[in-house]
Design an enzyme around this catalytic site. Sequence first.
Site, mmCIF file in Angstrom:
data_model
loop_
_atom_site.group_PDB
_atom_site.id
_atom_site.type_symbol
_atom_site.label_atom_id
_atom_site.label_comp_id
_atom_site.label_asym_id
_atom_site.label_seq_id
_atom_site.Cartn_x
_atom_site.Cartn_y
_atom_site.Cartn_z
ATOM 1 C CB CYS A 250 -7.453 8.379 10.271
ATOM 2 S SG CYS A 250 -8.824 7.885 9.268
ATOM 3 C CG HIS B 144 -1.883 1.020 1.266
ATOM 4 N ND1 HIS B 144 -1.917 2.265 1.619
ATOM 5 C CD2 HIS B 144 -3.081 1.166 0.679
ATOM 6 C CE1 HIS B 144 -2.687 3.122 1.134
ATOM 7 N NE2 HIS B 144 -3.746 2.141 0.824
ATOM 8 C CD GLU C 14 -1.328 5.426 5.603
ATOM 9 O OE1 GLU C 14 -2.563 5.371 5.281
ATOM 10 O OE2 GLU C 14 -1.181 5.201 6.727
ATOM 11 C CB SER D 74 -11.254 7.220 -1.231
ATOM 12 O OG SER D 74 -11.409 5.890 -1.361
HETATM 13 S S1 SF4 Z 1 -8.776 11.268 7.090
HETATM 14 FE FE1 SF4 Z 1 -9.038 10.127 5.294
HETATM 15 S S2 SF4 Z 1 -7.224 10.720 4.098
HETATM 16 FE FE2 SF4 Z 1 -6.630 11.007 6.380
HETATM 17 S S3 SF4 Z 1 -5.893 9.033 6.872
HETATM 18 FE FE3 SF4 Z 1 -8.064 9.014 7.413
HETATM 19 S S4 SF4 Z 1 -9.053 7.892 5.432
HETATM 20 FE FE4 SF4 Z 1 -6.888 8.787 4.949
#
Ligand code: SF4
Length: 549
Positions: free
Chosen positions: A436, A366, A368, A508
């Site tokens: 997150c 991935h 990231e 997304s």
């Molecule tokens: S807020 Fe959105 S872009 Fe940021 S880490 Fe979480 S899923 Fe990814």
Amino acid sequence: MTETVPRPRGGDAGGGAATAAEPGDSLLLCAPLGIEARALRRGLLRGARGERGDGIPPFAGGSGGSSPRAGTGRSPGPIQTSVLRTGYGTARAARQAEALSRRPFGQMMIMGVGGGLTTDLTPGDLVVGTEVGAVTCPSAPLLAGELRRAGLPARTGRITTVDHLIRRAQRAVLAADGWLLVDMESAPLAAAAAGRPVAVIRAVSDTPHHPLAGIVPGGLAALRSLRAAAPVAERWAAACGTRRVLLAGPRSFCAGVDRAIEIVERVLERQGAPVYVRKQIVHNTRVVGDLTSRGAVFVDELDQVPDGATVVFSAHGVSPAVRAEASRRGLAVIDATCPLVSKVHAEARRFAADGYTVALIGHAGHEEVEGTLGEAPDSTVLVQTAADVAALRPRDPERVAYLMQTTLSVDEAAEVASALRERFPAVRGPGSDDICYATTNRQAAVRAVAAESDLVLVAGSANSSNSVRLVETCERAGTPAHLIDGASDIQLGWLTGTSTIGLTAGASAPPAVVTEIISALSGLGDISVSERTTTTESIRFGLPKEVRQ
Ligand code: SF4
């Protein structure tokens, strides 16, 4: 919030006679010409024998055939299919419409040949009507997707009905008005559905490049396509029924995705096309397609960006090596890395500087993860499972730390973190959760919806980690779930027999996809839409200085 999305009403023909109670189990297949009706009957017969070999289980079709019944929570029962020859031309269609409005049936499908209006159509192509005269047919994307999966060349578009054969110049006029196909019967027949589910599939027999003079070969190709499409009509009818749609809240765009898209839009506004973006700005085909159409150029690596150009880094972040390369090349960088991903990068640097071995919990490959690993490659090890933890050989077992990819499954990541704590009691974790807020909230919301649903649809692309995790969350809760980029990815067989459908979207996936899916489902029968909100979000991230004003 509860809202009822009624099926579109089909004009004024016999509206009061639409009683879809018991007759709801019957499909009326209207074919204007005898030759079309024969092609459909043959197609239904072949479908019942499973001769198409498109991998979708056959069921008995034709008059008196049966298929599983979708619907209102009652047990699946048989669908009766009748093929009715309705006659050639607008006048006969209008007379039939009058009679049909008094006839009991559950769903109506109109199938026949028609004239293609645009030069990109070829004889044998199938057009599924989104609008047919004044009647809207919202389930068209579902049908077109099912036809394509059956190997047939299908697209959606507007179908108009005229009362005379048209010439080349008239085709151009109709095409300029946005119509894709013309016929002489569909509009009055579709109006006779009077609120019951209705769909129209027309096979192209002639086009601007293959006018009526060539109707014989074109007509044969069209009839072949009609025959092959007939079993799909029955699958559509089996999926029809009244339903509840449960929306998960929150769903769709998060603050990091909103910010990344806005950055690219602002750079496009200021600098004009092309604007180079390293990797997909966010993992969604719709978003990438939309920005591409506006002038964004997505590249895999910086060597595809011309010297001195501006390049945007995606929301998933990049390693220091990529930043150094951009600087060496003299590229103007605008960084759309989500601040919550940047936070994980900073933690990796800090732990590595303090002499820790960093166990990064995440998925190999991935973007990231690649970026975070690049922050301290000599000190960071990817651990995907508890077995990886068992195999870990840190320099100093007393100085082990762990971090997480932001879009992991909360439950799965907790298992790996727990294995780390068990093996290395002194292990240190991140200051605050790495998974997150958006990932956590969407998983909690879809879990609540899955508990009440027969099936959950997750809008998102296959390479979107957080969207895939939403599917897994449902499956872990015992509810089947499917990842779809849009309505046309929904297989009709998934819907058959369901009365409550959960719906969410990955961080997304654009909100418009959810609207599109609700609209498509409303074409299969009345739906009520309600939302299960487990939390509300108000987080916003500031823009980088290069695009702030
Ligand atoms: S807020 Fe959105 S872009 Fe940021 S880490 Fe979480 S899923 Fe990814």
